[in-house]
Write a protein that holds these residues in place. Structure first.
Motif: not given
Length: 443
Positions: A216-238
């Protein structure tokens, strides 16, 4: 989830009883020396802060403590450094207003930096209802923290990231707003929310972030890359997030080996569900959702990623030859279901290469567009070798002006797709490519 957050807030907002009376709350601290106030507070107590402070050094919290900033209170940093540094567990920071020295250039400015270690992770840290802006690195950074809550914060105008988790577990990032992460020169990427690990160290020193909900997050204006990211996460729910006007919406990707810097440590058990991901601004090509496992060459069979991507709405992403509404490669057992892809450019779903046993079912595609006049548009593609997939019950619709996409399904040489019960009525041709398409009974 909501009950857990509300319980944390209720506990964090308790005030210590006033020693001068049986029932009242103690007076708020209004003191130029914040360190003195923190050091004078008994461990486990609640410290209410009232004032406007200008500082050049971090406020260090080294004891269990609840810090409640009263309305109108703030800390403004005059140097490019951290505002609040937390070095112990059982800490809550409530209602802080933190202003950095600026985000126009890369630097080390952080709003709240919670620092544990692999050997001694911190536990039970909450940052809630804070407003954080103008820091050159990130707003909220948690390293080696367990049982944490990051909730209802507003963070804006950052250099590298809004909310950053490194090797942190069993936590919640919920109901936050992240706006305008600028990625100035010196940073090669940037993030609204990132759930990751330090890829300069091996897994024993920098383990995966695990069992984290980003909700339930609100992400805006990451204009050069990624809004939400997981690198090598385990059991991450987005889930249930809104991601708007970011180059890439949501990414589940590997991290690098600290030795040879190759992508070797994949993500596992990711769930990406019910998010709305849209681009209305003109931005460089970028996918709405990316799922990628370890490897760098076609056919690499290293630490492949498994994920469920379901119930998302993706609007306006794609564009380039490697981008799509949803892009996947180096995966095993990937499920893409019940997603709606509207007005994406070039491709709605791309199983780019090396996807083993993917299931693509009950997705809908409408209004595919072109970033170039002669570009071929395709609803679902497995354009390269190494993919095996089932494509079931897909619905492809024309654009609002009646324009059809070029091909419904493309299967490249060296890949195999089973296609069944799909509706390609919004495509000029139902299928194409030199690969193997089995049981094709689609219209």
């Amino acid at each position: 989830m909501t009950l857990a957050v509300d319980h944390a807030l209720e506990a964090a907002r308790r005030t210590e009883p006033d020693r001068s009376g049986p029932d009242g709350a103690g007076p708020a601290v209004s003191n130029d020396d914040l360190e003195r106030a923190v050091q004078a507070a008994p461990p486990g107590s609640t410290l209410r802060l009232r004032g406007v402070w200008s500082r050049s050094t971090p406020l260090v919290v080294d004891r269990p403590l609840t810090m409640v900033f009263e309305s109108g209170s703030s800390i403004t940093m005059t140097r490019d450094v951290t505002a609040i540094e937390v070095l112990t567990g059982s800490v809550a920071v409530i209602g802080a207003r933190l202003v950095g020295a600026g985000a126009a250039a890369s630097g080390l400015g952080r709003g709240v930096h919670v620092r544990g270690t692999a050997e001694e992770p911190l536990e039970d840290v909450h940052v809630v209802d804070c407003v954080v802006r103008d820091f050159s690195y990130d707003a909220l950074q948690f390293e080696h923290v367990r049982d944490f809550v990051v909730a209802r914060n507003t963070v804006t105008d950052l250099g590298y990231a809004g909310i950053m988790l490194l090797s942190s577990t069993d936590g919640q990032v919920v109901d936050n707003e992240v706006r305008d992460v600028h990625q100035p020169d010196g940073y090669v990427n940037s993030y609204g929310v990132i759930v990751s690990r330090d890829d300069r160290r091996d897994l024993s020193a920098a383990p995966r972030s695990a069992r984290v909900r980003v909700e339930r997050n609100r992400i805006s204006g990451v204009r050069r890359w990624e809004g939400i990211d997981t690198h090598s996460g385990d059991d991450v729910t987005i889930c249930d997030n809104t991601v708007r006007d970011c180059r890439v919406g949501i990414a589940v990707v590997p991290s690098k080996d600290p030795g040879d810097r190759s992508y070797r440590i994949g993500s596992h058990r990711a769930v990406i569900a019910r998010n709305r991901i849209e681009r209305n601004e003109v931005l460089p090509p970028g996918s709405g959702i990316v799922v990628r496992g370890a490897g760098s060459r076609l056919g690499d069979d290293l630490d492949r990623t498994d994920a469920v991507v379901t119930g998302n709405v993706v609007i306006g992403h794609g564009g380039g030859p490697r981008e799509a509404g949803i892009l996947a490669y180096f995966t095993r057992g990937l499920t893409l279901s019940d997603n709606h892809l509207d007005r994406c450019e070039r491709a709605a779903i791309s199983l780019y290469h090396s996807n083993d046993a993917a299931i693509v079912t009950r997705n809908s595609v409408s209004g595919l567009g072109r970033s170039e006049p002669a570009q071929m548009t395709v609803a679902i593609e497995a354009p390269s070798a190494g993919t095996s997939a089932q494509v079931l019950a897909t619905r492809v619709r024309p654009a609002t002006d009646g324009t059809l996409c070029s091909v419904g399904l493309v299967c490249g040489t060296g890949s195999t797709v089973t296609a069944l019960a799909n509706d390609w009525s919004g495509a000029a041709r139902p299928v194409g490519g030199g690969g193997t398409i089995d049981r094709c009974s689609d219209g």
